[in-house]
Design a protein around this motif. Structure first.
Motif, PDB file in Angstrom:
ATOM      1  N   MET A 248       0.830  -1.198   0.000  1.00 56.09           N
ATOM      2  CA  MET A 248       0.000   0.000   0.000  1.00 56.09           C
ATOM      3  C   MET A 248       0.872   1.258   0.000  1.00 56.09           C
ATOM      4  SD  MET A 248      -3.147   0.999   2.548  1.00 56.09           S
ATOM      5  CE  MET A 248      -2.189   0.796   4.036  1.00 56.09           C
ATOM      6  N   LYS A 249       1.943   1.239   0.786  1.00 51.85           N
ATOM      7  CA  LYS A 249       2.855   2.383   0.840  1.00 51.85           C
ATOM      8  C   LYS A 249       3.467   2.649  -0.536  1.00 51.85           C
ATOM      9  CE  LYS A 249       6.832   1.684   2.886  1.00 51.85           C
ATOM     10  NZ  LYS A 249       7.835   1.792   1.794  1.00 51.85           N
ATOM     11  N   ASP A 250       3.927   1.583  -1.197  1.00 50.65           N
ATOM     12  CA  ASP A 250       4.527   1.739  -2.520  1.00 50.65           C
ATOM     13  C   ASP A 250       3.519   2.277  -3.529  1.00 50.65           C
ATOM     14  OD1 ASP A 250       6.873   0.764  -1.492  1.00 50.65           O
ATOM     15  OD2 ASP A 250       6.597  -1.275  -2.254  1.00 50.65           O
ATOM     16  N   SER A 251       2.273   1.787  -3.434  1.00 51.25           N
ATOM     17  CA  SER A 251       1.217   2.258  -4.336  1.00 51.25           C
ATOM     18  C   SER A 251       0.936   3.740  -4.112  1.00 51.25           C
ATOM     19  CB  SER A 251      -0.059   1.438  -4.102  1.00 51.25           C
ATOM     20  OG  SER A 251      -1.140   1.971  -4.836  1.00 51.25           O
ATOM     21  N   ALA A 252       0.846   4.147  -2.840  1.00 47.29           N
ATOM     22  CA  ALA A 252       0.564   5.551  -2.514  1.00 47.29           C
ATOM     23  C   ALA A 252       1.698   6.461  -2.980  1.00 47.29           C
ATOM     24  CB  ALA A 252       0.341   5.706  -1.010  1.00 47.29           C
ATOM     25  N   VAL A 253       2.935   6.022  -2.777  1.00 47.89           N
ATOM     26  CA  VAL A 253       4.095   6.822  -3.182  1.00 47.89           C
ATOM     27  C   VAL A 253       4.114   7.006  -4.699  1.00 47.89           C
ATOM     28  CG1 VAL A 253       6.621   6.805  -3.366  1.00 47.89           C
ATOM     29  CG2 VAL A 253       5.528   6.303  -1.181  1.00 47.89           C
ATOM     30  N   GLN A 254       3.857   5.933  -5.439  1.00 43.53           N
ATOM     31  CA  GLN A 254       3.829   6.034  -6.899  1.00 43.53           C
ATOM     32  C   GLN A 254       2.765   7.020  -7.369  1.00 43.53           C
ATOM     33  OE1 GLN A 254       6.140   4.839  -8.968  1.00 43.53           O
ATOM     34  NE2 GLN A 254       7.119   4.101  -7.082  1.00 43.53           N
ATOM     35  N   LEU A 255       1.626   6.989  -6.706  1.00 41.47           N
ATOM     36  CA  LEU A 255       0.545   7.911  -7.072  1.00 41.47           C
ATOM     37  C   LEU A 255       0.941   9.355  -6.782  1.00 41.47           C
ATOM     38  CD1 LEU A 255      -2.418   8.274  -8.038  1.00 41.47           C
ATOM     39  CD2 LEU A 255      -3.086   8.141  -5.632  1.00 41.47           C
ATOM     40  N   MET A 256       1.535   9.595  -5.597  1.00 44.07           N
ATOM     41  CA  MET A 256       1.897  10.974  -5.217  1.00 44.07           C
ATOM     42  C   MET A 256       3.001  11.536  -6.102  1.00 44.07           C
ATOM     43  SD  MET A 256       1.453  10.974  -1.078  1.00 44.07           S
ATOM     44  CE  MET A 256       2.325   9.440  -0.831  1.00 44.07           C
TER      45      MET A 256
END
Length: 329
Positions: A215-223
């Motif tokens: 989830m952290k990796d997904s959020a970082v990629q989005l930001m």
């Protein structure tokens, strides 16, 4: 199961409970109030173990027959209330498991201890049934109410219990604990501590959670790319976040920590204080392109999104408004 000496933080509560044992001033009812995974059960069990310990000290010895039974959850005079309905502790649960048995003297110990976890789930009828027991308890009875929301209790219950509010544990204490006892690398410990927000149990869970890291990796990629997302792509971004709908507050917390890092770097240019140290080049880039006002607006938008979802506002609409605010600022 841990004794008092093995618990990280909560020194004031431990001191209060141990002083009660030392001075033989045990209350008949305690409320342990704090967030999920904050250590309420550890404190309750350490207290129960010490009260029943055959060596009669302020700390369970972990060696006597009673302590060994407590550790294996087989101590006959430490009773855990169970409830079949996942979201409710009913009046029948209280009557059958507490009221009917509390008048029977302890089987082999000085006290008869009842531990009620998730006590906020007691409905008003259950609370009233418990109140009758708390008002006139036998001398040997100790009732421990573990809750995430003590304010949900009737005033009459609150007035008859000792209330102990668990406070956040210092970040450095949690960080040291994760690294020493679980061999968590320093960068991962920093991340877990940041999102644990003073909660040892949550920090430990996050440190060992593959799903959180995903989830952290997904959020970082989005930001990293949210400013470049075109309006027609917004639906896809909303859908991506929707995959984490059940953990959306954790997702928002990841975003908050990211933008606080951006704000911190913009204000101090100090890399060492960042949580997302491995993303330092992207943090620098976003800090150079954002204003203090804009970052503040994003952080406020994240808080508003949490409140709106709690009020059951449409999920997709809330996320779309949040992403548009981030894009604009």
């Amino acid at each position: 199961m841990a004794g008092f000496k093995d618990i990280i933080g909560h020194e004031q509560i431990i001191e209060q409970l141990q002083n009660a044992i030392k001075l033989d001033k045990i209350s008949h009812a305690y409320i342990l109030n704090g967030p999920e995974k904050s250590g309420k059960m550890m404190l309750a069990e350490a207290f129960a173990m010490a009260l029943q310990c055959e060596k009669k000290s302020t700390e369970g010895c972990m060696e006597c027959h009673s302590c060994k039974q407590t550790i294996s959850h087989n101590q006959p005079d430490i009773i855990y209330l169970k409830h079949e309905k996942p979201n409710t502790i009913s009046v029948d649960d209280v009557r059958m498991q507490i009221n009917r048995s509390i008048s029977i003297k302890p089987y082999c110990s000085p006290y008869k201890i009842y531990i009620i976890d998730e006590a906020e789930k007691m409905n008003p009828q259950a609370q009233n049934a418990l109140l009758k027991t708390i008002e006139e308890p036998p001398a040997y009875a100790v009732i421990l109410l573990l809750t995430t929301n003590a304010d949900s209790f009737l005033d009459t219950i609150l007035s008859r219990c000792i209330r102990l509010n668990l406070k956040p544990v210092a970040d450095e204490a949690i960080r040291s604990y994760l690294m020493k006892h679980y061999q968590i690398p320093d960068y991962q410990a920093d991340m877990s501590v940041a999102f644990g927000q003073g909660n040892v149990g949550k920090a430990l869970q996050l440190a060992n959670s593959e799903s959180f890291n995903e989830m952290k990796d997904s959020a970082v990629q989005l930001m990293k790319r949210v400013k470049e997302i075109d309006v027609y792509e917004m639906g896809e971004a909303v859908k991506q976040i929707g995959e984490y709908k059940l953990s959306i507050n954790d997702y928002f917390d990841i975003m908050m920590v990211w933008y606080r890092d951006v704000l911190l770097y913009k204000a101090t240019m100090d890399i060492n204080s960042l949580i997302f140290k491995e993303q330092v080049y992207e943090i620098k880039h976003q800090a150079s392109k954002s204003s203090y006002h804009g970052i503040g607006e994003i952080l406020n938008a994240l808080e508003r999104a949490k409140i709106r979802l709690k009020a059951n506002v449409n999920f997709d609409l809330v996320i779309e408004l949040l992403l548009l605010t981030i894009k604009e600022n």
